[in-house]
Design a protein around this motif. Structure first.
Motif, PDB file in Angstrom:
ATOM      1  N   TYR A  49       1.003  -1.392   0.011  1.00  0.00           N
ATOM      2  CA  TYR A  49      -0.140   0.184   0.202  1.00  0.00           C
ATOM      3  C   TYR A  49       0.917   1.208   0.113  1.00  0.00           C
ATOM      4  N   PRO A  62      -8.016  20.671  14.821  1.00  0.00           N
ATOM      5  CA  PRO A  62      -7.010  19.371  13.952  1.00  0.00           C
ATOM      6  C   PRO A  62      -7.890  18.873  12.881  1.00  0.00           C
ATOM      7  N   SER A  63      -7.368  18.627  11.758  1.00  0.00           N
ATOM      8  CA  SER A  63      -7.893  17.620  10.855  1.00  0.00           C
ATOM      9  C   SER A  63      -6.757  16.800  10.380  1.00  0.00           C
ATOM     10  N   ARG A  64      -7.287  15.801   9.533  1.00  0.00           N
ATOM     11  CA  ARG A  64      -6.229  14.509   9.135  1.00  0.00           C
ATOM     12  C   ARG A  64      -7.125  13.915   7.919  1.00  0.00           C
ATOM     13  N   ASN A  66      -6.070  10.664   5.617  1.00  0.00           N
ATOM     14  CA  ASN A  66      -5.377   9.402   5.500  1.00  0.00           C
ATOM     15  C   ASN A  66      -5.778   8.723   4.431  1.00  0.00           C
ATOM     16  N   ARG A  68      -4.987   5.446   1.771  1.00  0.00           N
ATOM     17  CA  ARG A  68      -4.349   4.088   1.561  1.00  0.00           C
ATOM     18  C   ARG A  68      -4.733   3.591   0.405  1.00  0.00           C
ATOM     19  N   PRO A  70      -3.703   0.718  -2.772  1.00  0.00           N
ATOM     20  CA  PRO A  70      -2.952  -0.353  -2.813  1.00  0.00           C
ATOM     21  C   PRO A  70      -2.192  -0.050  -4.157  1.00  0.00           C
TER      22      PRO A  70
ATOM     23  N   ALA B  65      -8.533  -3.673  -9.074  1.00  0.00           N
ATOM     24  CA  ALA B  65      -7.375  -3.471  -8.046  1.00  0.00           C
ATOM     25  C   ALA B  65      -7.812  -2.493  -6.782  1.00  0.00           C
ATOM     26  N   LEU B  66      -9.331  -2.222  -6.757  1.00  0.00           N
ATOM     27  CA  LEU B  66      -9.626  -1.392  -5.675  1.00  0.00           C
ATOM     28  C   LEU B  66      -9.695  -2.007  -4.185  1.00  0.00           C
ATOM     29  N   PRO B  67      -9.802  -3.287  -3.930  1.00  0.00           N
ATOM     30  CA  PRO B  67      -9.918  -3.621  -2.779  1.00  0.00           C
ATOM     31  C   PRO B  67      -8.389  -3.409  -1.860  1.00  0.00           C
ATOM     32  N   GLY B  68      -8.676  -2.890  -0.727  1.00  0.00           N
ATOM     33  CA  GLY B  68      -7.828  -2.350   0.123  1.00  0.00           C
ATOM     34  C   GLY B  68      -7.538  -0.827   0.107  1.00  0.00           C
ATOM     35  N   THR B  69      -8.447  -0.357  -0.770  1.00  0.00           N
ATOM     36  CA  THR B  69      -8.430   1.260  -0.899  1.00  0.00           C
ATOM     37  C   THR B  69      -9.218   1.817   0.580  1.00  0.00           C
ATOM     38  N   ARG B  70      -8.606   2.798   1.186  1.00  0.00           N
ATOM     39  CA  ARG B  70      -9.217   3.328   2.386  1.00  0.00           C
ATOM     40  C   ARG B  70      -9.063   4.961   2.411  1.00  0.00           C
ATOM     41  N   ILE B  71      -9.933   5.476   2.366  1.00  0.00           N
ATOM     42  CA  ILE B  71     -10.020   7.145   2.610  1.00  0.00           C
ATOM     43  C   ILE B  71     -10.629   7.564   3.877  1.00  0.00           C
ATOM     44  N   ASP B  72      -9.638   8.216   4.562  1.00  0.00           N
ATOM     45  CA  ASP B  72     -10.005   8.724   5.968  1.00  0.00           C
ATOM     46  C   ASP B  72      -9.941  10.145   6.022  1.00  0.00           C
ATOM     47  N   ILE B  73     -10.873  10.843   6.374  1.00  0.00           N
ATOM     48  CA  ILE B  73     -10.939  12.294   6.575  1.00  0.00           C
ATOM     49  C   ILE B  73     -11.809  12.688   7.597  1.00  0.00           C
ATOM     50  N   ARG B  74     -10.773  13.490   8.513  1.00  0.00           N
ATOM     51  CA  ARG B  74     -11.340  14.138   9.795  1.00  0.00           C
ATOM     52  C   ARG B  74     -10.951  15.540   9.840  1.00  0.00           C
ATOM     53  N   ASP B  75     -12.274  16.255  10.261  1.00  0.00           N
ATOM     54  CA  ASP B  75     -11.844  17.421  10.429  1.00  0.00           C
ATOM     55  C   ASP B  75     -12.826  17.928  11.563  1.00  0.00           C
TER      56      ASP B  75
END
Lengths: 139, 85
Positions: A49, A62-64, A66, A68, A70, B65-75
């Motif tokens: 990854y 705070p903002s983040r 992230n 990932r 493949p 190929a998409l499996p494993g994709t992760r998008i994490d947004i925190r505000d």
């Protein structure tokens, strides 16, 4: 990385001597996990990854981000990018030149991009700003 | 092939919203639309002088190929997390 910056700030402000700064930086380096630990986490030595982590603080909030991705997806994307017609590449080149980036996209071959992705395994990018930290790495 | 898409939306007020989308049943339900979309993509490839078969193949590989994709947004106290399994 922020600790390192703090030490450099203290050195710039004259709160510590260069020798003390050197000792503190050496202590931080010792506390860091060795690079080999990352390689050991990958049983077959290949990164699976690509991570992009952006931490920022705006108005004390705070903002983040992230993300990932493949590596397989990057490879598939490269194959898709290889199908871009030459006239579109020429237009992109013209726009890049106009923006001050004289880069010839037509010279980028799919094989080279594949090789580039293969070498991403060892990539680590750290950008430290007072309010923002950006990390790009593979695992 | 992606099996499941999960999304979680957290807002400062109210409970978080969680969505699970099983990909295969969704693709089957939307298959008529997907066929139309594929035809439209093929026409677009022909119009823009892109080789149709390699382009569709590359799109297919991209989907697989998409499996494993992760998008994490925190505000602050808001957050969005999208994962593909």
């Amino acid at each position: 990385m922020n600790q390192r910056r703090d030490i450099l700030d203290m050195l710039a402000e004259g709160k510590i001597t260069p020798e003390e700064a050197e000792q503190l930086i050496a202590a931080i380096e010792r506390d860091r996990p060795p690079v080999t630990a990352i390689s050991e986490a990958r049983p077959n030595g290949k990164a699976k990854y690509l991570h992009v982590v952006v931490d920022s603080t705006e108005n004390d909030k705070p903002s983040r981000v992230n993300v990932r991705v493949p590596m397989q997806l990057l490879r598939a994307g490269v194959r898709l990018a290889a199908l871009i017609p030459p006239q579109a590449l020429a237009r992109a080149n013209a726009e890049l030149s106009r923006s001050g980036v004289p880069f010839d996209l037509t010279q980028l071959k799919p094989d080279q991009l594949e090789a580039l992705i293969e070498q991403l395994d060892e990539l680590t990018v750290d950008v430290d700003e007072p309010d923002t930290t950006v990390r790009v790495f593979c695992e | 092939m992606p099996q499941l898409l999960t999304a979680r939306v957290t807002r400062p007020q109210g409970r978080p919203i969680r969505i699970w989308v099983p990909v295969l049943p969704t693709v089957l339900v939307l298959s008529p639309l997907l066929i139309l979309a594929t035809l439209a993509a093929a026409v677009a490839c022909l119009v823009y002088h892109v080789r149709v078969v390699p382009a569709l193949g590359a799109g297919w590989r991209l989907f697989f190929a998409l499996p494993g994709t992760r998008i994490d947004i925190r505000d602050g106290r808001s957050a969005v997390l999208v994962s593909i399994w």
